[in-house]
Design an enzyme around this catalytic site. Structure first.
Site, short mmCIF file in Angstrom:
data_model
loop_
_atom_site.label_atom_id
_atom_site.label_comp_id
_atom_site.label_asym_id
_atom_site.label_seq_id
_atom_site.Cartn_x
_atom_site.Cartn_y
_atom_site.Cartn_z
N GLY A 23 0.85 -1.20 0.00
CA GLY A 23 0.00 0.00 0.00
C GLY A 23 0.88 1.23 0.00
NE ARG A 24 -2.32 5.53 2.44
CZ ARG A 24 -3.63 5.39 2.45
NH1 ARG A 24 -4.36 5.96 1.53
NH2 ARG A 24 -4.23 4.68 3.39
CB ILE A 25 3.61 2.48 4.52
CG1 ILE A 25 2.69 3.51 5.20
CG2 ILE A 25 4.95 2.43 5.26
CD1 ILE A 25 2.27 3.17 6.62
CB THR A 78 7.54 -0.12 10.51
OG1 THR A 78 7.33 -0.37 9.12
CG2 THR A 78 9.00 0.13 10.78
NE ARG A 92 -1.47 -1.85 14.52
CZ ARG A 92 -1.12 -0.61 14.17
NH1 ARG A 92 0.13 -0.35 13.83
NH2 ARG A 92 -2.00 0.37 14.16
CD GLU A 112 3.35 -2.50 19.91
OE1 GLU A 112 2.73 -1.44 20.09
OE2 GLU A 112 3.80 -2.85 18.81
CG HIS A 156 3.93 1.09 17.74
ND1 HIS A 156 2.91 0.18 17.83
CD2 HIS A 156 3.69 1.77 16.59
CE1 HIS A 156 2.10 0.29 16.79
NE2 HIS A 156 2.56 1.26 16.02
CB ALA A 158 7.27 3.79 12.41
C1 DGY Z 1 -0.65 3.65 13.09
O1 DGY Z 1 -1.05 4.80 12.88
O2 DGY Z 1 -1.33 2.66 12.85
C2 DGY Z 1 0.75 3.50 13.60
O3 DGY Z 1 1.03 2.21 13.98
C3 DGY Z 1 1.05 4.46 14.72
O4 DGY Z 1 1.05 5.73 14.22
#
Ligand code: DGY
Length: 325
Positions: free
Chosen positions: A157-159, A236, A238, A267, A286, A288
């Site tokens: 996806g975007r990331i 980065t 889940r 977490e 967590h 990022a």
């Molecule tokens: C999200 O937005 O889902 C990230 O894990 C934390 O910003």
């Protein structure tokens, strides 16, 4: 005219907080730790809006505790696996999230972890501080090559795509696996492959898939067994996408070279987790998306979703927009 009552489960950055306080009668949980389930259920009672964080489990019980006045749930995150979306949809409650604005910060961080793990930055820092550094040496702290290596991206996806663009600048070859997207993406230099090929061929693997029933423990023993011995795994997305005990075994036995995680299944990670013993693992809490402007924009977007829902308007970013059909 009285303002709509909302519960905000943690103090978010000022920009969003001010918007909420201007429009709403806001009950804000000011503690650094999340409210317990009992507190959450009590404080949400009778509220019209709920602004939640990814640390809050918003299930049917919480929605019922809020009662029939609950008009909107706004999650201060792009991920929404902490919310029972089906339960919200059945109650016709729109759920908002914060997509897009954290793409660059998260991709930057994934790349930071990739580079840090490849070039052993945390080990090197520890080595210097603890007085172990005696001289420059030809074999001192040899790390993995990045230029020319193959990066496999799970979830495109975007990331995932933003990570691919960064990889191009590092002269990497990029493969991706995404069951929802099986074709080349214009402007992004990456090749779609199936998961097996990605696992077999990648020197680096970066996870960018949401947590779903299908992706929980997607990276398990069988997946580690398919990876190259020099593979470096970055997560980065889940934590629960990786089976932590399979990860421990793979790292401990050097089945793969290293891993760098911003997210873990629990977490914070329990302090007695065996993962903490491993030198070939980098762990972060967590963070990022934790850049100043990103978190400010997340607060604004979460406030906008909340306020739109209270006004009875369509949320600017709604994950269950079928409720409007
Ligand atoms: C999200 O937005 O889902 C990230 O894990 C934390 O910003």
């Amino acid at each position: 005219m009285s303002k709509p009552k909302v519960f905000v489960t943690r103090k978010i950055l000022d920009r969003g907080m001010e918007m909420i306080q201007q429009f709403c009668d806001a009950d804000i949980w000011l503690d650094d730790l999340p409210p317990s389930r009992q507190v959450l259920s009590e404080r949400v009672r009778g509220k019209e809006g709920l602004l939640s964080l990814l640390t809050d489990n918003i299930d049917a019980g919480v929605m019922d505790a809020a009662g029939k006045n609950l008009k909107v749930i706004s999650n201060h995150a792009v991920g929404y696996d902490n919310i029972d979306i089906a339960a919200a949809t059945r109650r016709r409650i729109p759920v908002g999230n914060t997509p897009g604005i954290l793409t660059d910060a998260t991709a930057d961080f994934a790349f930071t972890l990739l580079l840090s793990s490849a070039r052993r930055i945390t080990e090197a820092d520890h080595f210097v501080r603890s007085g172990l550094w005696k001289t420059w040496g030809p074999t001192l702290m040899l790390g993995a090559d990045i230029s020319g290596a193959t990066l496999g991206i799970i979830g495109f996806g975007r990331i995932g795509q933003a990570v691919a663009k960064r990889a191009e600048g590092f002269n990497m070859q990029v493969l991706f696996y995404d069951p929802n997207l099986n074709e080349l993406v214009p402007g992004v230099n990456a090749h779609p492959v199936n998961l097996d090929i990605l696992l077999h061929q990648s020197d680096f693997i970066s996870i960018h898939t949401p947590l779903t029933v299908q992706t929980r423990h997607l990276i398990n023993k069988a997946a580690f067994d398919k990876m190259k011995p020099n593979a470096i795994l970055v997560n980065t997305a889940r934590g629960a996408v990786i089976d932590p005990s399979a990860l421990y075994t793979a790292l401990k036995n050097k089945r793969i070279q290293a891993a760098a995680l911003d997210v873990t299944e629990s977490e914070p990670i329990p302090l007695d987790s065996p993962l903490l013993e491993l030198e070939n693992l980098i762990l972060c809490p967590h963070i990022a998306s934790a850049s100043n402007s990103t978190r400010a924009r997340m607060s604004i977007m979460a406030a906008e979703n909340l306020i739109a829902g209270l006004k009875g308007e369509k949320l600017p970013n709604c994950v269950n927009s079928e409720i409007y059909d």
